[in-house]
Scaffold this motif. Structure first.
Motif, mmCIF file in Angstrom:
data_model
loop_
_atom_site.group_PDB
_atom_site.id
_atom_site.type_symbol
_atom_site.label_atom_id
_atom_site.label_comp_id
_atom_site.label_asym_id
_atom_site.label_seq_id
_atom_site.Cartn_x
_atom_site.Cartn_y
_atom_site.Cartn_z
ATOM 1 N N VAL A 214 0.831 -1.205 0.000
ATOM 2 C CA VAL A 214 0.000 0.000 0.000
ATOM 3 C C VAL A 214 0.870 1.262 0.000
ATOM 4 O O VAL A 214 0.555 2.264 -0.647
ATOM 5 C CB VAL A 214 -0.964 -0.028 1.214
ATOM 6 N N SER A 215 2.004 1.180 0.697
ATOM 7 C CA SER A 215 2.850 2.374 0.816
ATOM 8 C C SER A 215 3.474 2.774 -0.538
ATOM 9 O O SER A 215 4.005 3.869 -0.678
ATOM 10 C CB SER A 215 3.942 2.138 1.867
ATOM 11 N N HIS A 216 3.395 1.906 -1.532
ATOM 12 C CA HIS A 216 3.916 2.250 -2.856
ATOM 13 C C HIS A 216 2.911 2.999 -3.728
ATOM 14 O O HIS A 216 3.222 3.383 -4.846
ATOM 15 C CB HIS A 216 4.368 0.985 -3.607
ATOM 16 N N PHE A 217 1.693 3.169 -3.216
ATOM 17 C CA PHE A 217 0.659 3.838 -4.017
ATOM 18 C C PHE A 217 0.193 5.103 -3.302
ATOM 19 O O PHE A 217 0.338 5.219 -2.089
ATOM 20 C CB PHE A 217 -0.561 2.910 -4.201
ATOM 21 N N SER A 218 -0.410 6.024 -4.082
ATOM 22 C CA SER A 218 -1.044 7.161 -3.415
ATOM 23 C C SER A 218 -2.518 6.807 -3.204
ATOM 24 O O SER A 218 -3.017 5.835 -3.767
ATOM 25 C CB SER A 218 -0.880 8.419 -4.259
ATOM 26 N N TYR A 219 -3.208 7.613 -2.392
ATOM 27 C CA TYR A 219 -4.617 7.334 -2.092
ATOM 28 C C TYR A 219 -5.503 8.065 -3.073
ATOM 29 O O TYR A 219 -5.127 9.120 -3.541
ATOM 30 C CB TYR A 219 -4.937 7.728 -0.648
ATOM 31 N N PRO A 220 -6.703 7.499 -3.382
ATOM 32 C CA PRO A 220 -7.195 6.212 -2.911
ATOM 33 C C PRO A 220 -6.414 5.048 -3.510
ATOM 34 O O PRO A 220 -5.873 5.163 -4.608
ATOM 35 C CB PRO A 220 -8.646 6.191 -3.392
ATOM 36 N N VAL A 221 -6.387 3.947 -2.760
ATOM 37 C CA VAL A 221 -5.721 2.744 -3.231
ATOM 38 C C VAL A 221 -6.755 1.610 -3.193
ATOM 39 O O VAL A 221 -7.685 1.644 -2.392
ATOM 40 C CB VAL A 221 -4.478 2.424 -2.367
ATOM 41 N N VAL A 222 -6.595 0.655 -4.114
ATOM 42 C CA VAL A 222 -7.598 -0.405 -4.222
ATOM 43 C C VAL A 222 -7.023 -1.707 -3.669
ATOM 44 O O VAL A 222 -5.912 -2.100 -4.019
ATOM 45 C CB VAL A 222 -8.046 -0.578 -5.689
ATOM 46 N N ILE A 223 -7.794 -2.350 -2.790
ATOM 47 C CA ILE A 223 -7.343 -3.589 -2.140
ATOM 48 C C ILE A 223 -8.334 -4.693 -2.516
ATOM 49 O O ILE A 223 -9.539 -4.557 -2.287
ATOM 50 C CB ILE A 223 -7.297 -3.390 -0.611
ATOM 51 N N LYS A 224 -7.808 -5.746 -3.151
ATOM 52 C CA LYS A 224 -8.701 -6.811 -3.628
ATOM 53 C C LYS A 224 -8.284 -8.159 -3.067
ATOM 54 O O LYS A 224 -7.102 -8.500 -3.087
ATOM 55 C CB LYS A 224 -8.646 -6.912 -5.162
ATOM 56 N N ALA A 225 -9.263 -8.928 -2.621
ATOM 57 C CA ALA A 225 -8.994 -10.320 -2.233
ATOM 58 C C ALA A 225 -8.701 -11.096 -3.508
ATOM 59 O O ALA A 225 -9.271 -10.808 -4.562
ATOM 60 C CB ALA A 225 -10.212 -10.898 -1.525
ATOM 61 N N ASP A 226 -7.816 -12.083 -3.413
ATOM 62 C CA ASP A 226 -7.435 -12.822 -4.617
ATOM 63 C C ASP A 226 -8.568 -13.677 -5.179
ATOM 64 O O ASP A 226 -8.756 -13.753 -6.375
ATOM 65 C CB ASP A 226 -6.221 -13.724 -4.312
ATOM 66 N N GLY A 227 -9.346 -14.318 -4.330
ATOM 67 C CA GLY A 227 -10.332 -15.296 -4.803
ATOM 68 C C GLY A 227 -11.715 -14.707 -4.981
ATOM 69 O O GLY A 227 -11.923 -13.497 -4.864
ATOM 70 N N LEU A 228 -12.686 -15.571 -5.276
ATOM 71 C CA LEU A 228 -14.072 -15.127 -5.430
ATOM 72 C C LEU A 228 -14.575 -14.558 -4.116
ATOM 73 O O LEU A 228 -14.289 -15.096 -3.059
ATOM 74 C CB LEU A 228 -14.973 -16.302 -5.817
ATOM 75 N N ALA A 229 -15.334 -13.465 -4.203
ATOM 76 C CA ALA A 229 -15.770 -12.835 -2.953
ATOM 77 C C ALA A 229 -17.194 -12.307 -3.050
ATOM 78 O O ALA A 229 -17.576 -11.428 -2.301
ATOM 79 C CB ALA A 229 -14.806 -11.719 -2.584
ATOM 80 N N ALA A 230 -17.965 -12.846 -3.986
ATOM 81 C CA ALA A 230 -19.374 -12.467 -4.139
ATOM 82 C C ALA A 230 -19.564 -10.954 -4.160
ATOM 83 O O ALA A 230 -20.452 -10.413 -3.518
ATOM 84 C CB ALA A 230 -20.209 -13.100 -3.028
ATOM 85 N N GLY A 231 -18.707 -10.261 -4.892
ATOM 86 C CA GLY A 231 -18.840 -8.822 -5.040
ATOM 87 C C GLY A 231 -18.380 -8.042 -3.816
ATOM 88 O O GLY A 231 -18.525 -6.831 -3.749
#
Ligand code: AMP
Ligand code: GLY
Length: 418
Positions: free
Chosen positions: A131-148
């Motif tokens: 996360v520290s390599h990006f500016s905000y907003p930053v997007v965080i995604k789970a790797d697998g299926l997560a029902a949206g």
């Protein structure tokens, strides 16, 4: 021919209606469907892959259409295809394009496809560092299926830390089937649009563009949902079609072939139109919901022919035609969704023409249909332009009532300016 549709939502209701328009179809069965779909189509409950296969043999089912990603991820498509059933859905291996964000991102980078910059993380510490390599907003995604529910757009370090904590703690917010990894990615600004490709493993043809409205409240405010409404087509996106095909769809399908996982089925491309052109937000291995409810009514080509062409490898020879109308779909949800909500409220429908009604979270008791889920139904209006499609959709809604119903009033009104 006899068709089995796997799934239980508005999308599968729309797929059933599409097959019903084909003169080639004799019988439509939805598994498990829901109490609303069951008013129109035969529904069966089959608990596992073997019972589905046995049902297909016993009932002379010629084609199986699998709607939801979960069933595809579980290998239902491979299982049925191995036994000689014609299946409309990609293989489990090809479905990694949706089921693993890491797989999709790595393949996109190898194929030079425009997408958000990203870093993979396999632990909480790695994710925080990424996360520290990006500016905000930053997007965080789970790797697998997560029902949206696997994506968080974090506005600051506090939100990012909370999201990462939840993700690696397998918390409710991230019902991921594979939350051992995360993709941290650059936030893309622009406007979102979806394009669906009918793929036969080699060639493909694209559909009309559709636009989902993911946030719960009007003006795109509040948390993301599975989708609160959709519009099709999206004329403004047309000028990007050839660029999207050349820089995104052709290369990803080629990369899938080279990877030994050729893609056969409907590919959903979730795109952000940025000031630098179209970029991929995500690929899904299926039709969207509620996008299916607005796209499918506008397809003029026999739906059996589209499905057969994907299965038999003749997609380039298919005469794929669309209506020039516009469709607007508005989801009626239970108040409180996507959080906690009450259900069990009787649904009254004061109309005999149910063409534009697509049932999702409904059940039946002594008094008739009752609300039984977050997204209860999607109401679609079709018209010769966006204004009349909107008027028709909201007029249809005024004929439907259940206590605790909530819907957005601005579907189709979004400004698409960059
Ligand atoms: P996804 O499940 O990947 O489609 O993400 C859900 C929603 O999160 C998308 O429809 C976007 O609105 C948003 N989103 C996902 N990734 C990004 C990104 N890199 N930049 C901006 N918004 C994103
Ligand atoms: N409406 C978004 C999806 O089906 O993934």
């Amino acid at each position: 021919m006899n068709i089995l549709i796997v799934g239980s939502g508005g999308r599968e209701h729309a797929v059933a209606k599409s097959f019903a328009r084909s003169s080639k179809v004799k019988r439509i069965i939805v598994c498990p469907g829901n109490a609303g779909i069951a008013k129109q189509y035969e529904c069966v409950s089959l608990s596992d892959h073997l019972s589905i296969l046995q049902f297909c043999h016993a009932e002379d089912v010629h084609m199986v259409f699998i709607g939801p990603e979960q069933a595809i991820a579980e290998g239902l498509s491979d299982y049925l295809a191995k036994s000689g059933i014609a299946v409309v859905a990609p293989s489990k291996q090809a479905a990694q394009l949706e089921c693993s964000k890491m797989f999709a991102k790595d393949l996109m980078i190898r194929a030079g496809i425009p997408t958000a910059k990203y870093i993979k993380a396999f632990s909480k510490e790695e994710a925080l560092k990424a996360v520290s390599h990006f500016s905000y907003p930053v997007v965080i995604k789970a790797d697998g299926l997560a029902a949206g529910k696997g994506v968080c757009v974090a506005q600051d370090s506090c939100e990012a830390a909370t999201a990462i904590d939840m993700l690696f703690a397998h918390n409710d917010g991230y019902e991921s089937s594979n939350a051992s990894g995360a993709v941290i990615e650059e936030f893309l600004s622009g406007w979102e649009v979806s394009l669906f490709a009918f793929c036969d493993g080699e060639g493909y043809q694209t559909s009309l563009f559709a636009q989902d409205h993911k946030q719960i409240f009007d003006h795109d405010l509040g948390p993301n949902t599975g989708g609160m409404g959709a519009v099709c087509p999206v004329p403004k996106a047309e000028k990007y079609r050839s660029e999207i095909e050349a820089t995104i769809i052709s290369p990803i399908l080629q990369a899938m072939r080279e990877n030994g996982t050729p893609y056969k089925g409907i590919l959903y491309c979730g795109l952000m139109i940025t000031k630098d052109g179209p970029k991929v937000i995500e690929f899904n291995c299926r039709l969207g919901d509620p996008e299916a409810e607005v796209l499918l009514p506008l397809i003029e080509t026999d739906f059996v022919d589209i499905c057969s062409a994907m299965i038999s490898g003749n997609i380039l020879e298919l005469d794929l035609r669309f209506s020039t109308n516009t469709a607007v779909g508005v989801v009626m949800a239970s108040k409180g969704y996507p959080g906690k909500y009450e259900k069990g409220y009787p649904i009254s429908i004061r109309r005999t023409n149910t063409e534009g009604i697509y049932f999702s979270g409904v059940a039946e008791n002594e008094s008739g249909l009752v609300s039984a889920g977050g997204r209860v139904m999607c109401i679609v209006g079709v018209g010769n332009d966006l204004t009349s499609a909107r008027v028709n959709a909201y007029a249809n809604i005024s004929d439907i009532h259940f206590d605790n119903a909530y819907y957005r009033t601005d579907i189709g009104l979004r400004s698409n300016d960059l």
